[in-house]
Enzyme design. Structure first.
Site: not given
Ligand code: DX5
Ligand code: ZN
Length: 232
Positions: A20, A45, A47, A49, A78, A80, A149, A156, A184, A206
Site C-alpha cells: 500500500s 494498492h 488508498d 481518501m 481503493h 474510500m 477491511m 495505516g 486490507d 502498508g
Molecule cells: C486503510 C487503508 C489500508 C492501509 C493499510 O484505510 O485502506 O490500505 O494502507 O495499512 P497497514 O498495512 O499499515 O495496516
Molecule cells: Zn486500502
C-alpha cells in the site's frame, strides 16, 4: 464483462502481496514504487481518501497518473470516497487497472461495477469491518475482486481486527476461482497466516512492507507465511 474477464491479469489464483502506497515515503514515491516492483510485487494498492467517507485525505488522480509511466504494476485503487461513480472515469484515465468502491456508499453496486467495466478496467467491492458478508452477495457475480477491511479505513498502521475472518470465509465460499479475495489493514507477518487460512489470497500491506528496512524481504516472508497457512 466477458471481454473484461478475458483480460483479467489476476485471474490465476495465487498468494499476492499488494504493497500500500499509503505507507511509502511521499517525498520519494517513484523510488518506493520501483523498489517494491523490483522486489517481486505484482500489485500496487492505492488508498484514495476524500475526507468525507473517511476522516483523512491521502492522494488522488494527479499522483496516480504521474506514477503510471514509471511502473508496470497492476494499479489497485481503493476508493474510500463517497461518490465513486462521479470519479471512476478520472481514475480509469489516470491508469488504474482496478477500482474498488465501498458497499456502504451505494444502493446500486451492480450499476457502478458496470460503469467501471465500461471504462475497460476491473471492479471490486469493499466491506467495512462491521458490514456483514450478505451485504455484497448480490453484487458478487459482477466484480473481479472483493476487499474485506480488517481495520476501519482511513489510516495505516492500525491493529488487525480478527473478528472479520468468518466473513472472509463466508465470502470465499461464494466466489469463483477467477475472483480474488483481498484483505486490507494490519496485515503483517504475525497476522497474514490467519487471513490466508480464512480464505484471502491477496494481502494489502502498508507498514509491513514500506515501513521495513528491506521491503522485498518483508514481502517474501509474508508470502511464505501465507502460503504455509493457506495450504495447511
Ligand atoms: C486503510 C487503508 C489500508 C492501509 C493499510 O484505510 O485502506 O490500505 O494502507 O495499512 P497497514 O498495512 O499499515 O495496516
Ligand atoms: Zn486500502
Amino acid at each position: 464483462m466477458d471481454l473484461c474477464r478475458y483480460n483479467w491479469p489476476l485471474a490465476a489464483p495465487r498468494i499476492r502481496i499488494a504493497p500500500s502506497l499509503l505507507a511509502a515515503d511521499f517525498a520519494c514515491l517513484r523510488a518506493d514504487v520501483v523498489k517494491v516492483e523490483a522486489g517481486g510485487a505484482e500489485i500496487l494498492h492505492l488508498d484514495v481518501m476524500d475526507g468525507h467517507f473517511v476522516p483523512n485525505i491521502s492522494f488522488g488522480v494527479p499522483v496516480i497518473e504521474k506514477l503510471r509511466p514509471h511502473s508496470k504494476l497492476y494499479f489497485d485503487a481503493h476508493l474510500m470516497i463517497d461518490e465513486p461513480a462521479r470519479y471512476a472515469e478520472a481514475f480509469a484515465k489516470a491508469g488504474c487497472d482496478l477500482l474498488t468502491f465501498h458497499i456502504e456508499v451505494t444502493d446500486t453496486p451492480r450499476k457502478i461495477a458496470e460503469q467501471i467495466h465500461a471504462l475497460g478496467i476491473q471492479a471490486g467491492i469493499v466491506l467495512n469491518p462491521s458490514t456483514p458478508a450478505d451485504a455484497v452477495f448480490d453484487v458478487l457475480p459482477d466484480v473481479e475482486l472483493v476487499l474485506v477491511m480488517s481495520v476501519w479505513p482511513g489510516f495505516g498502521g492500525q491493529s488487525f481486527i480478527a473478528d472479520v475472518l468468518p466473513k472472509v470465509t463466508a465470502i470465499r465460499q461464494r466466489l469463483r476461482p477467477d475472483q480474488r479475495l483481498e484483505i486490507d489493514g494490519g496485515i503483517a507477518l504475525k497476522t497474514i497466516g490467519q487471513a490466508a487460512a480464512a480464505g484471502a489470497d491477496t494481502f494489502v500491506a502498508g507498514t509491513a512492507v514500506f515501513g521495513q528496512a528491506d521491503p522485498a524481504a518483508a514481502m517474501r516472508a509474508m508470502q511464505g507465511a501465507a502460503a504455509a497457512a493457506g495450504a495447511a
